[in-house]
Design a protein around this motif. Structure first.
Motif, PDB file in Angstrom:
ATOM      1  N   LEU A 156      -6.072   5.090  -5.056  1.00  0.00           N
ATOM      2  CA  LEU A 156      -6.128   4.580  -6.426  1.00  0.00           C
ATOM      3  C   LEU A 156      -7.275   5.212  -7.210  1.00  0.00           C
ATOM      4  O   LEU A 156      -7.177   5.376  -8.427  1.00  0.00           O
ATOM      5  CB  LEU A 156      -6.270   3.060  -6.420  1.00  0.00           C
ATOM      6  CG  LEU A 156      -5.001   2.304  -6.055  1.00  0.00           C
ATOM      7  CD1 LEU A 156      -5.261   0.824  -6.018  1.00  0.00           C
ATOM      8  CD2 LEU A 156      -3.901   2.609  -7.045  1.00  0.00           C
ATOM      9  N   LEU A 157      -8.356   5.547  -6.521  1.00  0.00           N
ATOM     10  CA  LEU A 157      -9.473   6.178  -7.231  1.00  0.00           C
ATOM     11  C   LEU A 157      -9.111   7.606  -7.628  1.00  0.00           C
ATOM     12  O   LEU A 157      -9.488   8.080  -8.698  1.00  0.00           O
ATOM     13  CB  LEU A 157     -10.739   6.170  -6.362  1.00  0.00           C
ATOM     14  CG  LEU A 157     -11.416   4.817  -6.226  1.00  0.00           C
ATOM     15  CD1 LEU A 157     -12.643   4.912  -5.343  1.00  0.00           C
ATOM     16  CD2 LEU A 157     -11.803   4.253  -7.581  1.00  0.00           C
TER      17      LEU A 157
ATOM     18  N   LEU B  61      -5.812   2.646   0.440  1.00  0.00           N
ATOM     19  CA  LEU B  61      -5.369   2.183  -0.882  1.00  0.00           C
ATOM     20  C   LEU B  61      -6.405   2.506  -1.941  1.00  0.00           C
ATOM     21  O   LEU B  61      -6.089   3.055  -3.005  1.00  0.00           O
ATOM     22  CB  LEU B  61      -5.117   0.672  -0.836  1.00  0.00           C
ATOM     23  CG  LEU B  61      -4.725   0.045  -2.169  1.00  0.00           C
ATOM     24  CD1 LEU B  61      -3.325   0.467  -2.553  1.00  0.00           C
ATOM     25  CD2 LEU B  61      -4.809  -1.465  -2.113  1.00  0.00           C
ATOM     26  N   ILE B  62      -7.666   2.170  -1.652  1.00  0.00           N
ATOM     27  CA  ILE B  62      -8.708   2.357  -2.669  1.00  0.00           C
ATOM     28  C   ILE B  62      -8.929   3.842  -2.934  1.00  0.00           C
ATOM     29  O   ILE B  62      -9.067   4.264  -4.098  1.00  0.00           O
ATOM     30  CB  ILE B  62     -10.009   1.645  -2.227  1.00  0.00           C
ATOM     31  CG1 ILE B  62      -9.799   0.130  -2.351  1.00  0.00           C
ATOM     32  CG2 ILE B  62     -11.191   2.089  -3.065  1.00  0.00           C
ATOM     33  CD1 ILE B  62     -10.987  -0.709  -2.104  1.00  0.00           C
TER      34      ILE B  62
ATOM     35  N   ILE C 245       2.269   1.812  -3.393  1.00  0.00           N
ATOM     36  CA  ILE C 245       1.241   2.277  -4.317  1.00  0.00           C
ATOM     37  C   ILE C 245       0.920   3.755  -4.053  1.00  0.00           C
ATOM     38  O   ILE C 245       0.733   4.529  -4.976  1.00  0.00           O
ATOM     39  CB  ILE C 245      -0.054   1.457  -4.147  1.00  0.00           C
ATOM     40  CG1 ILE C 245       0.178   0.025  -4.575  1.00  0.00           C
ATOM     41  CG2 ILE C 245      -1.182   2.073  -4.951  1.00  0.00           C
ATOM     42  CD1 ILE C 245       0.025  -0.211  -6.017  1.00  0.00           C
TER      43      ILE C 245
ATOM     44  N   PRO D 119      -4.754   6.837  -9.969  1.00  0.00           N
ATOM     45  CA  PRO D 119      -4.526   5.396 -10.180  1.00  0.00           C
ATOM     46  C   PRO D 119      -3.050   5.028 -10.243  1.00  0.00           C
ATOM     47  O   PRO D 119      -2.691   3.872 -10.064  1.00  0.00           O
ATOM     48  CB  PRO D 119      -5.210   5.121 -11.515  1.00  0.00           C
ATOM     49  CG  PRO D 119      -6.182   6.228 -11.678  1.00  0.00           C
ATOM     50  CD  PRO D 119      -5.589   7.425 -11.006  1.00  0.00           C
ATOM     51  N   GLY D 120      -2.157   5.979 -10.508  1.00  0.00           N
ATOM     52  CA  GLY D 120      -0.741   5.637 -10.592  1.00  0.00           C
ATOM     53  C   GLY D 120       0.027   5.994  -9.342  1.00  0.00           C
ATOM     54  O   GLY D 120       1.245   5.921  -9.319  1.00  0.00           O
TER      55      GLY D 120
ATOM     56  N   GLY E  47       3.413   5.503  -5.686  1.00  0.00           N
ATOM     57  CA  GLY E  47       3.605   5.182  -7.105  1.00  0.00           C
ATOM     58  C   GLY E  47       4.743   4.193  -7.175  1.00  0.00           C
ATOM     59  O   GLY E  47       5.831   4.455  -6.682  1.00  0.00           O
TER      60      GLY E  47
ATOM     61  N   VAL F 169       0.844  -1.199   0.000  1.00  0.00           N
ATOM     62  CA  VAL F 169       0.000   0.000   0.000  1.00  0.00           C
ATOM     63  C   VAL F 169       0.876   1.244   0.000  1.00  0.00           C
ATOM     64  O   VAL F 169       0.631   2.200  -0.732  1.00  0.00           O
ATOM     65  CB  VAL F 169      -0.948  -0.010   1.217  1.00  0.00           C
ATOM     66  CG1 VAL F 169      -1.693   1.310   1.336  1.00  0.00           C
ATOM     67  CG2 VAL F 169      -1.939  -1.151   1.097  1.00  0.00           C
TER      68      VAL F 169
END
Lengths: 294, 393
Positions: free
Chosen positions: A278-279, A274-275, A231, A282-283, A234, A228
């Protein structure tokens, strides 16, 4: 106020560990376009090697060095033998192979070292310093964690910035074809990259184990948190991994410290963060969106 | 099930030369479209053909369940929930190319729904309860699917991994409702009277509770696979494959990539929910420890070993999940490992098998056989074409 400082410091300390783990994932992603889901199991394996040495009477520092070295060997070996055949193939295949490694190594640890909880020592105390009669919530162990992660990062930066090997590694990660044309042995660089990443991952594993309990699956949560963190930043950005780790560490520490029965919600909170990230992007925060499709 | 059609048309001389060997990527693929070859014992209509296969499988299932021991019955019940979930995952990963490590969590949603509804003083009829499990898992799947549709490969894998680790935490947080770490005991539903009559008429065996649960699982499995097989063979399945293989071309053809990805996720979540419901009544427990990351990875193992994209492959893989662990554990015991060590041998073997399969036979069990067969067919067609060309020249 004291409580807030305490929670924040805990968050930063944990965040540094997530950063280190995320950095290991980013190192591998940048060079081979593979997310190493086996990172956690590999780190757990080296932690158990260290534990075995400590239980045999060796000092913490000997165990640490042996663990990091065996981490390097393990990483390099896995890249050569298992990852090489699926590199450059469909990304699904690589993901599945690292997942297979994840399960296999974890089971192997349980077979060799047993699956019970074992306590792992820490070289420093876990009591806060006393300043003028009041205890501040900063422990030698957390200083050790922050210091060793910062040192590792500085060494990595020095390696990539100022050495020929670092330059060759960056060239291989940037463009394999061009690097090959310029005489860089790309295969060797990829192996080296996996080895280094495994060292950083092993360090994270040892740090999170210190003063706590270890069992074969103790790294499961860290894989998720490290991922996470990577992410959030990135997957392509080492700086992003560090910032992502600190953000996640603080956020999870606040959830744990301020929400009633928050410890059960920590992994749910990581999922939500995380969600949301990403929403929105996204990168990740430090990556251009095109990198995601690579 | 849909694959049963291909061996049926093996006998006919190969002439479909456009069925050239497909690339051995992560998935062997279901041959597209109905059999183009001439003679076949099965009817042309996909639906009719699948209905026939369904009937045959139902008869076979009754025979198997009646000829096996109660212990084997319970193993087969176990097989059904693995296979239902693996079938759903086949649609998602094999057909649509999305990887999910979070299907264990979706199964948990189905299992907890079933446990809660069966706990009521006057429980609803079992089909309604299982349907509710499907609905709840589908709703969660739709939520996750919307987020997942924007992600690729490792990003998607990581996000669903977070789902697998995160969702069971909710069961611990709301421990008043879900029983925390201990989980919820599930009251096993009683077999209806007609069932006893049916078993008595078929085999004269006693209609035990284990047997009833095995039948419930089997019925759910047959319905799910019938539904999925038809879906795979329909326009929906073809669109999913187009989205998987040729993203850009599919988009240019006016296909809304995101919507189709979400649909695939929703369908597979529905199957996972049903699987969770069956698991709850078979295991009689819904607890966080039952839905660890290992469960999600076991499902992935099943579909990879069987061959991504084939329902028969998913079934074979699931059978391996059920029958391999006791075998391997015994083997470990024979080699002098103690009980806890031997119990870890099964996951170890799973992991190694995943790696070995991906490196050496990425098309999996069914996929590899199908590849061989298609290559042979293509070669024969080529030889025929050459012979025809030679006789003409």
């Amino acid at each position: 106020m004291d409580y807030f400082v305490n929670v924040t410091l805990t968050g930063l300390t944990q965040g540094m560990i997530y950063s280190a783990f995320a950095l290991a994932l980013v190192l591998i992603w940048r060079s081979t376009r593979i997310v190493n889901f086996a990172q956690g199991s590999m780190a757990a394996a080296t932690t158990f090697i260290a534990l075995a040495l400590i239980q045999a009477g060796q000092s913490y520092w000997v165990a640490l060095i042996v663990a990091l070295l065996s981490g390097f060997l393990l990483g390099a070996l896995i890249e050569r033998v298992i990852i090489r055949p699926v590199e450059g193939g469909p990304e699904l295949n690589a993901v599945i192979v690292t997942l297979g490694l994840f399960v296999a190594i974890q089971a192997l640890i349980a077979i060799i070292f047993g699956s019970s909880f074992q306590s792992f020592p820490t070289p420093f105390g876990v009591r806060g310093f006393e300043v003028g009669g009041t205890t501040i919530p900063l422990t030698p162990t957390s200083l050790y964690i922050i210091g060793s992660v910062l040192l590792t990062m500085a060494l990595l930066v020095a390696l990539f910035r100022f050495t020929r090997v670092g330059l060759a590694m960056r060239a291989s990660a940037f463009s394999q074809e061009v690097a090959r044309l310029l005489g860089v042995k790309v295969g060797g660089m990829l192996t080296l990259g996996w080895g280094l990443a495994a060292v950083v991952g092993s360090l994270a594993g040892l740090l999170i184990a210190g003063g706590s309990f270890v069992w074969p699956a103790y790294m499961d949560a860290l894989i998720v948190f490290g991922f996470v963190a990577a992410i959030i930043g990135g997957l392509d950005s080492p700086v992003g991994a560090i910032v992502g780790g600190l953000i996640l560490g603080l956020a999870l520490s606040y959830v744990n410290g301020y929400v009633e029965r928050g410890s059960a919600l920590v992994s749910v909170a990581a999922l939500v963060i995380l969600i949301v990230v990403l929403l929105v992007r996204p990168g990740g925060l430090f990556s251009s969106t095109t990198a995601r499709r690579a | 099930m849909s694959d049963l059609q291909s061996p049926a048309s093996t006998g006919t001389a190969g002439k479909a030369s456009d069925d050239a060997p497909v690339k051995a990527t992560a998935g062997g693929d279901a041959p597209s479209g109905p059999a183009k070859t001439g003679r076949s014992f099965l009817p042309e209509s996909t639906l009719l053909r699948h209905l026939l296969v369904l009937a045959a499988c139902a008869v076979l299932a009754v025979a198997v369940l009646e000829l096996t021991s109660p212990f084997q019955n319970s193993q087969l019940a176990q097989l059904t929930y693995y296979a239902i979930a693996a079938g759903g995952l086949t649609v998602l990963t094999g057909m649509n190319g999305q990887i999910s490590l979070g299907h264990g969590a979706l199964m948990a949603a189905g299992a907890y729904t079933t446990a809660l509804l069966l706990d009521a003083d006057e429980p609803l009829p079992l089909p309604v309860i299982l349907l509710a499990a499907v609905v709840v898992a589908t709703a969660i799947g739709a939520l996750v699917g919307v987020a997942a549709a924007r992600l690729h490969g490792p990003y998607l894998a990581g996000a669903t991994l977070a789902l697998a680790v995160g969702l069971p935490g909710l069961a611990i947080y709301f421990h008043d409702i879900f029983g925390g770490e201990q989980g919820m005991r599930v009251r096993a539903p009683q077999a209806p009277e007609w069932f006893e009559g049916f078993i008595d008429a078929v085999s004269g065996n006693s209609a035990s509770s284990t047997k009833w649960l095995a039948y419930v699982g089997t019925i759910c499995l047959l319905i799910t696979y019938f539904f999925l097989a038809n879906l795979i063979r329909s326009r929906v399945g073809r669109t999913w494959r187009a989205v998987r293989d040729q993203e850009v071309a599919a988009e240019l053809a006016g296909i809304n990539l995101g919507a189709w990805r979400v649909l695939a996720f929703v369908v597979s979540a529905a199957a996972a929910g049903l699987a969770g419901g069956v698991l709850a009544i078979v295991v009689r427990l819904a607890a966080p420890s039952g839905f660890t990351i290992v469960l999600s990875l076991a499902l992935l193992t099943a579909i990879v070993i069987g061959g991504l994209g084939s329902l028969v492959g998913a079934l074979i893989g699931s059978a391996l999940l059920v029958f391999l662990p006791p075998f391997v554990t015994n083997l470990g015991g024979d080699f002098g490992l103690n009980q806890t060590e031997a119990a870890q041998l099964a996951p170890f073997v799973y992991g190694v098998v995943l790696i070995v399969v991906m490196i050496f036979v990425p098309a999996g069990f069914v996929g590899t056989i199908r590849l061989r067969w298609m290559t042979r067919k293509a070669k024969r067609a080529m030889a025929q074409a050459q012979a025809a060309g030679a006789s003409r020249g």
